[in-house]
Design an enzyme around this catalytic site. Structure first.
Site, PDB file in Angstrom:
ATOM      1  N   ASP A  55      41.426  44.436  42.798  1.00  0.00           N
ATOM      2  CA  ASP A  55      40.312  43.758  42.141  1.00  0.00           C
ATOM      3  C   ASP A  55      39.459  44.740  41.347  1.00  0.00           C
ATOM      4  OD1 ASP A  55      39.472  41.192  41.574  1.00  0.00           O
ATOM      5  OD2 ASP A  55      37.788  41.299  42.931  1.00  0.00           O
ATOM      6  N   GLU A  97      28.967  45.301  40.253  1.00  0.00           N
ATOM      7  CA  GLU A  97      30.219  44.995  40.950  1.00  0.00           C
ATOM      8  C   GLU A  97      31.118  46.241  40.999  1.00  0.00           C
ATOM      9  OE1 GLU A  97      31.260  40.842  40.043  1.00  0.00           O
ATOM     10  OE2 GLU A  97      33.350  41.470  40.096  1.00  0.00           O
ATOM     11  N   GLU A 149      34.815  33.235  37.099  1.00  0.00           N
ATOM     12  CA  GLU A 149      33.677  33.501  37.993  1.00  0.00           C
ATOM     13  C   GLU A 149      33.537  32.398  39.046  1.00  0.00           C
ATOM     14  OE1 GLU A 149      32.984  36.422  37.808  1.00  0.00           O
ATOM     15  OE2 GLU A 149      31.418  36.963  36.379  1.00  0.00           O
ATOM     16  N   GLU A 229      44.621  33.253  39.438  1.00  0.00           N
ATOM     17  CA  GLU A 229      43.807  33.518  40.638  1.00  0.00           C
ATOM     18  C   GLU A 229      44.649  33.315  41.901  1.00  0.00           C
ATOM     19  OE1 GLU A 229      40.748  34.743  41.078  1.00  0.00           O
ATOM     20  OE2 GLU A 229      40.114  34.818  38.996  1.00  0.00           O
TER      21      GLU A 229
HETATM   22  C1  LIG Z   1      40.549  38.220  40.252  1.00  0.00           C
HETATM   23  C2  LIG Z   1      39.060  38.067  40.129  1.00  0.00           C
HETATM   24  N1  LIG Z   1      38.535  36.923  39.664  1.00  0.00           N
HETATM   25  C3  LIG Z   1      37.174  36.828  39.550  1.00  0.00           C
HETATM   26  C4  LIG Z   1      36.351  37.830  39.878  1.00  0.00           C
HETATM   27  C5  LIG Z   1      34.858  37.689  39.787  1.00  0.00           C
HETATM   28  N2  LIG Z   1      34.256  38.541  38.823  1.00  0.00           N
HETATM   29  C6  LIG Z   1      36.926  39.005  40.336  1.00  0.00           C
HETATM   30  N3  LIG Z   1      36.185  40.073  40.727  1.00  0.00           N
HETATM   31  N4  LIG Z   1      38.300  39.131  40.487  1.00  0.00           N
END
Ligand SMILES: Cc1ncc(CN)c(N)n1
Length: 247
Positions: A55, A97, A149, A229
């Protein structure tokens, strides 16, 4: 989410129609076994660490995508819409983040400089690059931005809801995307996407075809986000490679 609108969230817009129409895949993305394992406290820690490293790579690629959405908002020239302010706040939270990923990685002993992108991460990042191409409409890019998001917000908020047995050391991750502030931010993104979609759907007569194209492209893009996702969660669980090939 169960496909029903929640209090305080917009309803009746195009995005609401999509969520209801594609309910199964939406639930697949927002109630994935990886998320359910965090919620019920059975999460496999190597899986969590894999997710963390992958991520981090995704988020670094997500920043230029969001910046490209910001440029599109600027080029629209609709200063009174407030779109730029919402997108800018998103870029600010992505900065936090990235810092959080670095801090969390050192807590879990994950060396981010040694993490190589796995196939689902590579595919998702390539998809973001496609969305950055100049021919992609602002409406389509915005729908993708909201969906990306929203999946995290809905997923991690579920890990905080009543009955959660999420391990204390993972609560911070759940809070990051599951908190109310992030929920409001996602609602703002959704409002922007709905406004743009509504405008596209009611385009003036000579442009009807173009507008319809934008709306259907945005819907396809929404679905592709959900698929990416799901693939991303599958990879985190170690169950990657079981999804349908992308067009
Ligand atoms: C795969 C993924 N999708 C969404 C997000 C949210 N910013 C993330 N951090 N990573």
């Amino acid at each position: 989410m169960d496909g029903k609108s929640k209090p305080g969230l917009p309803h009746g817009g195009m995005t609401d129609t999509w969520v209801k129409k594609h309910r199964l895949i939406y639930i697949g993305a927002t109630r994935h076994p990886f998320i359910l394992s965090i919620r019920d406290g059975t999460v496999d820690l190597p899986a969590f660490k894999r997710w963390l490293g992958q991520d981090y790579i995704f988020v670094r690629a997500f920043v230029p995508f969001v910046a490209s959405v910001l440029i599109r908002a600027y080029k629209k020239g609709d200063e009174s819409s407030g779109d730029m302010e919402v997108i800018l706040s998103g870029l600010g939270s992505l900065n936090d983040e990235i810092a959080w990923f670095k801090q969390e990685a050192s807590k879990w002993g994950v060396d981010l400089s040694q993490v190589a992108p796995e196939k689902p991460t590579q595919h998702y990042c390539r998809f973001l690059e496609e969305l950055m191409r100049p021919e992609v409409d602002y409406t389509v890019a915005m729908a993708a931005f909201w969906a990306i998001e929203a999946v995290y917000q809905e997923s991690f908020a579920h890990c905080l809801e009543e009955g959660s047995k999420a391990p204390p050391e993972l609560k911070e991750a759940c809070q990051r995307w599951g908190n109310d502030g992030f929920g409001h931010y996602c609602s703002s993104l959704r409002n922007i996407a709905d406004r743009l979609l509504e405008k596209a759907a009611s385009g003036s007569v000579p442009l009807v075809k173009v507008s319809e194209d934008v709306v259907s492209k945005a819907e396809v893009t929404f679905l592709r986000v959900l698929e990416y996702e799901v693939d991303f969660w599958n990879m985190s669980c170690g169950t990657a490679g079981h999804s349908a090939p992308k067009p």
